[in-house]
Scaffold this active site. Structure first.
Site, PDB file in Angstrom:
ATOM      1  N   LYS A   1       0.851  -1.198   0.000  1.00  0.00           N
ATOM      2  CA  LYS A   1       0.000   0.000   0.000  1.00  0.00           C
ATOM      3  C   LYS A   1       0.881   1.241   0.000  1.00  0.00           C
ATOM      4  O   LYS A   1       1.865   1.301   0.764  1.00  0.00           O
ATOM      5  CB  LYS A   1      -0.884  -0.033   1.256  1.00  0.00           C
ATOM      6  CG  LYS A   1      -1.907   1.083   1.375  1.00  0.00           C
ATOM      7  CD  LYS A   1      -2.707   0.916   2.668  1.00  0.00           C
ATOM      8  CE  LYS A   1      -3.866   1.873   2.769  1.00  0.00           C
ATOM      9  NZ  LYS A   1      -4.667   1.653   4.004  1.00  0.00           N
TER      10      LYS A   1
ATOM     11  N   SER B   1      -9.515   1.318   3.014  1.00  0.00           N
ATOM     12  CA  SER B   1      -8.702   2.124   2.124  1.00  0.00           C
ATOM     13  C   SER B   1      -7.647   1.332   1.356  1.00  0.00           C
ATOM     14  O   SER B   1      -7.088   1.844   0.389  1.00  0.00           O
ATOM     15  CB  SER B   1      -8.005   3.234   2.916  1.00  0.00           C
ATOM     16  OG  SER B   1      -7.112   2.685   3.869  1.00  0.00           O
TER      17      SER B   1
ATOM     18  N   SER C   1      -9.579  -0.909   7.260  1.00  0.00           N
ATOM     19  CA  SER C   1      -9.019  -0.683   5.919  1.00  0.00           C
ATOM     20  C   SER C   1      -8.257  -1.862   5.330  1.00  0.00           C
ATOM     21  O   SER C   1      -7.941  -1.837   4.135  1.00  0.00           O
ATOM     22  CB  SER C   1      -8.104   0.549   5.924  1.00  0.00           C
ATOM     23  OG  SER C   1      -8.876   1.717   5.903  1.00  0.00           O
TER      24      SER C   1
END
Lengths: 58, 452
Positions: free
Chosen positions: B79, B154, B178
């Site tokens: 990420k 996310s 997330s």
């Protein structure tokens, strides 16, 4: 500060800062703050609220 | 052999036996990215040359007998919220333009030391402050099975990369769900370890008292390998699956089952039935103050995010996406007394989760109340009610960021349209390894028919 006073001030400040779109978010936050303040675990200096202490015993 | 069907554990055996090379596996991952990323937008940066060099180095070391462990030569995505030395950490925002990390985040350094191959940095909801991946300076990521839907967020790009064979695993972050929300939406496994078990240094913070780093991958066994490596511990072999008979699960039914998509509810109850048939004992448990979760969470995450972003909001406001900017600005109006109330509420809720776990091996509940939502919608119909997307997606995960308990999302069936549904197991504080062993044992019962 009461939630109504807080919300009035916050909306006024947001508009002054050119962020009128913040108003509905602040109104949502005000509802969440109201829920937070009325939760039964809140302390009260008068000693009226004892439920938080009971929950502590879990 | 298509990479989608392989686990890290299986790939590691083949790499160590030199039945396959890291160079070949990495090339396959890069080919998947090249073929799919233009439509899915899962990656912000692809490290083609660097990944090929890392893979060749891994092959040389393995051939020379210097095998580092089960992540050696395995393609992993990251990420774009975690620092990888010499590369930009964008956090999905124009605010970060020009930032180049001088060193690896400790979690990434541990992966590098374990010999993992970094194929690229994944798209995310800007600054990890959202659950749909719609608000990113790099455009929305899209669900791999339906491009009109969100992959969740996310860590949306991370989940896509694992679900589509672009990587064998991805490293994400979880402040309200997330990791677990996109894992559930995309049909992969997502682990939020216990609070502070994996270092968050070198990770752009959202809410420092609730941020967690963890893996998204294909099985609970792979999650256990990654959990060890992320902490800098030599990974143990996945344990043999334990008997389901005698496993004790607690279902926090009241608040958590009150607003569920009917197909999610049906899949979850089906999993409960299969577990009962296999001998698990399933009982209802209570979180007495569950109705306070959302306001407590909101006041902590907003205040802590606002503290981090206040300076940039003054100097670079126009570089934020409009929705994220507004939510961050909202946090600047929270009063200290309300933040303090929320901290007290968190203590209460944390004790209630621990109390619910007494007498249970884990809590069991869905991870996401709805299938992957459509992109661009503010609300979604759930049963008879219309719910804000942000509220409903956080509803079943955020409690365990407040409490810090370890939690793992696992595939738990599909809707009639074929969209994934996720279940969630929650373990006791300090017992993440036990939770992973339990998840490894139960996952065949949650999603029967998936070979693991």
């Amino acid at each position: 500060m009461t939630i109504k006073s807080w919300l009035d001030n916050a909306v006024q400040d947001a508009e002054r800062r050119g962020l009128p779109n913040l108003k509905p978010l602040l109104e949502t936050l005000a509802r969440a703050t109201s829920a937070l303040r009325t939760a039964d675990w809140n302390d009260d200096a008068t000693g009226e609220s004892e439920s938080g202490k009971r929950t502590d015993a879990h | 052999m298509p990479t989608e069907t392989q686990t890290i554990a299986g790939l590691a055996r083949a790499l160590r036996a030199r039945e396959i090379t890291s160079a070949a596996v990495t090339e396959e991952s890069l080919a998947q990215i090249a073929g799919k990323n233009s439509s899915l937008n899962a990656f912000i940066a692809v490290f083609g040359e660097e990944a090929r060099a890392q893979a060749q180095q891994a092959d040389k070391e393995i051939a020379a007998g210097r095998y580092r462990g089960p992540l050696h030569g395995v393609p992993i995505s990251i990420k774009d919220l975690l620092d990888v030395r010499g590369t930009t950490t964008t956090a999905g925002s124009r605010v970060r333009t020009g930032h180049v990390a001088e060193s690896d985040a400790p979690a990434i350094a541990n992966l590098r030391e374990a010999g993992a191959v970094f194929v690229g940095k994944c798209n995310l909801h800007e600054f990890a402050f959202g659950t749909t991946n719609e608000d990113s300076a790099f455009g929305p990521a899209r669900h791999p099975l339906d491009a009109s839907r969100s992959p969740g967020g996310s860590s949306g790009g991370s989940a896509i990369s694992v679900a589509t064979g672009m990587a064998f695993a991805s490293i994400g972050t979880d402040t309200g769900g997330s990791i677990r929300i996109p894992a559930a939406a995309c049909g992969v496994v997502g682990l939020k370890p216990g609070y502070d078990e994996v270092s968050t240094a070198g990770v752009v913070p959202l809410s420092r008292t609730m941020d967690h780093v963890g893996p998204l991958c294909r099985t609970a066994g792979d999650a256990a390998l990654l959990y060890d490596v992320l902490r800098g511990i030599a990974p143990q072999e996945p344990p043999p699956r334990r008997e389901v008979r005698g496993v004790r699960l607690g279902i926090p039914r009241d608040y958590f089952m009150a607003i569920l998509d009917p197909q999610v509810a049906s899949s979850f109850e089906g999993a409960c039935d299969r577990l009962r048939s296999a001998g698990a004992a399933i009982e209802d448990v209570r979180i007495p103050h569950a109705n306070d979760i959302a306001p407590v969470y909101l006041h902590i995450v907003l205040a802590e995010a606002a503290a981090y972003h206040a300076t940039a909001l003054e100097s670079r406001a126009d570089d934020y996406t409009p929705n994220v900017r507004l939510r961050l600005e909202m946090g600047r109006y929270i009063l200290a007394e309300d933040y303090a109330r929320a901290l007290r509420g968190r203590d209460i809720l944390k004790r209630e989760v621990s109390a619910a776990l007494e007498g249970c091996d884990a809590l069991f509940l869905p991870a996401l109340p709805i299938p992957a939502p459509k992109l661009g919608v503010a609300t979604v119909k759930v049963g008879a009610t219309e719910e804000p997307v942000r509220n409903i997606t956080l509803r079943l995960t955020q409690l365990f960021n407040l409490s810090g308990h370890p939690a793992i999302a696992l595939p738990c069936g599909h809707t009639l349209e074929g969209l994934p549904i996720g279940g969630q197991l929650v373990g006791a504080t300090g017992k993440t390894r036990d939770l992973l062993e339990l998840a490894h044992s139960l996952e065949p019962y949650l999603a029967p028919g998936i070979s693991r």
